[in-house]
Design an enzyme around this catalytic site. Structure first.
Site: not given
Length: 516
Positions: A229, A455, A485
């Site tokens: 991320s 995602d 995610h």
């Protein structure tokens, strides 16, 4: 009201720690004139219980083989433009490699995202998921500057945060807009009052320089890195600054480095809407009846009606707090981070339709870093501080109002929520550095870049743009056709085999590889 980048880059694994608990029931400021910080020796000891800023809880349990997690504090310059001035302490954690000593490669450094997530608490919570990588690496993570034990950014206290997260983050009239702006100004003023010294020094470029110091202190010629991320943005900035120091690196759940804060928020609105569409389709496709709607459109229409009703009249949540429209929206977003959370979302919606908002509020608390004792980690404060120090654009209410139609087109459910979140940095006391990060890394070795087509927080398109921005011959894209995610923690065998082959044996997968 989360910062737009808060939703964009919150670490799934970090929030899952909080979620599972809720649903079930080392700094400094010394002057260092003579010491060569790159030559400092870390004093590794058994890890203490996490601080409140790290999220609280118990000290990490021993590893499955009985080894203990070890923690240390690394000194780094407060101001990298004045490297001989004041220092700050950055908390580190590690699990020593458990394979044959002559096969050890070095330290594999993790950043799980946020920005603002504590690596010191996240790595041990999910360390077993990386057991294969531990055969040849020491697993290492850290609390970046401003985060957790790393001289944390402090803004509002716990009671004030309870009130802050109850506010109406999607104002419908002038009075509500004024209240939203006032609350944002109070939050930012508290950050300046309580953390004035650290705020100018929490940019991603500062954290990247910390990682290169960490590489040297850990004794590695190259940085071996796993970024998830926001960790992909941090890794990209590191590769730009230190391309010759990059070893093997994996970027998973990739932040689009070409976008402004506004573009990122708009893209995320589309991403969460896609995830909501997929959730609704999944619910009605099961053999048993979907308890929250007869068709996918019905599921989404009922959710929209619920939020509209909550805007008028909240329902009981986690006593004594009520489930507001804002809290419910945050709870829904949190559940869309992983397909594993979809069952909680279904349960939470079913209960909310009957007037019980507890599950959706627990999900919202997980997003905001609130534990079952009512204590907040500093993830929100750190997230806002880092993003506002990084992002140059500043938006006002008039600008947001002009952009609302585009956000609503992108997502009828999340559009307003993410558009108004752009106000977070409007009156921030530190100027933003740039429109978007520079990740060009000519001369770096291959970096494995993994995008997930489903995602919600870091939409799939960002992976391709990261590959392009890294430069020719650097980024190698792998696509995972999945939900949630990130990709590696989905435990998809194809994805994990590719990551293991690269990090453990240096085998770069073919560009364009697709896993499903």
């Amino acid at each position: 009201m989360p910062n737009p980048s808060r939703l964009r880059a919150a670490a799934l694994t970090a929030t899952a720690v909080t979620l599972s608990v809720l649903l079930a029931g080392c700094g400094g400021g010394d002057q260092e004139d003579d010491e060569n910080l790159a030559g400092q020796k870390l004093d590794w000891k058994d890890c203490p219980a996490p601080s409140e800023a790290e999220g609280g809880g118990a000290a990490p349990s021993p590893l499955p083989d009985g080894d203990e997690w070890q923690c240390a504090t690394m000194k780094a310059p407060l101001d990298w433009d004045d490297p001989e001035g004041d220092t700050i302490g950055l908390a580190l954690i590690r699990a020593r490699a458990d394979g044959e000593a002559d096969r050890r490669i070095g330290s594999l450094v993790f950043n799980f995202g946020g920005p603002g997530g504590s690596g010191v608490t996240t790595l041990p919570a999910f360390g077993q998921d990386y057991a294969k990588l531990r055969t040849r690496y020491d697993l290492v993570s850290f609390d970046p500057r401003g985060v957790g034990r790393g001289d944390p950014v402090e803004c509002l206290d716990d009671k004030q945060l309870d009130t802050y997260f109850q506010q109406d983050a999607t104002p419908d009239d002038r009075a509500e807009r004024t209240e939203l702006v006032d609350n944002t100004e109070k939050f930012n003023a508290a950050c300046e009052k309580n953390s004035k010294k650290i705020l100018p020094h929490v940019r991603t470029t500062d954290a990247a320089r910390d990682m290169d110091l960490m590489r040297q202190v850990l004794g590695d010629e190259k940085l071996y890195y796993f970024g998830i991320s926001y960790g992909t943005e941090l890794g990209g900035v590191y590769a730009h600054l230190f391309p010759k120091h990059v070893g093997r690196a994996v970027f998973d759940a990739v932040v689009d480095p070409t976008q402004t804060a506004e573009q990122s928020s708009l893209g995320q609105a589309k991403g969460f809407q896609l995830a909501l569409d997929n959730f609704a389709e999944d619910c009605v496709s099961k053999t048993e009846d979907c308890p929250i709607g007869d068709t996918a459109d019905d599921v989404k229409a009922r959710i929209a009606r619920l939020l509209k009703d909550l805007d008028r009249k909240p329902i009981p949540g986690v006593f004594p707090r009520e489930l507001t429209e804002t809290a419910a929206t945050g709870g829904i977003a949190q559940a869309l981070y992983s397909k594993d959370f979809w069952e909680y979302l279904t349960e939470g919606l079913e209960q909310a339709y009957d007037g019980d908002g507890r599950v959706l509020m627990v999900l919202s608390d997980a997003l905001n870093g609130r534990n079952e004792d009512g204590q907040y980690s500093n993830i929100t404060a750190a997230n806002v501080a880092i993003n506002c120090a990084d992002d140059k654009p500043r938006y006002d209410t008039a600008y947001v109002e002009r952009k609302l139609p585009a956000f609503r087109d992108a997502s009828p459910l999340f559009g307003d929520y993410l558009a108004w979140s752009m106000l977070s940095c409007t009156d921030w006391p530190v100027a933003g550095a740039a429109d978007h990060p520079d990740v060009g890394a000519a001369g770096a070795p291959p970096i494995l870049v993994i995008g997930n087509t489903g995602d919600p927080a870091t939409p799939y398109e960002g992976a391709g743009r990261m590959v392009d921005a890294l430069g020719k011959g650097v980024g190698v894209e792998l696509t995972y056709k999945g939900q949630g995610h990130g990709a590696y923690d989905s435990k998809n065998r194809c994805v994990q085999d590719a990551v293991h082959g690269y990090l453990l044996d240096g085998k770069v997968p073919a560009a364009g590889t697709v896993c499903s």
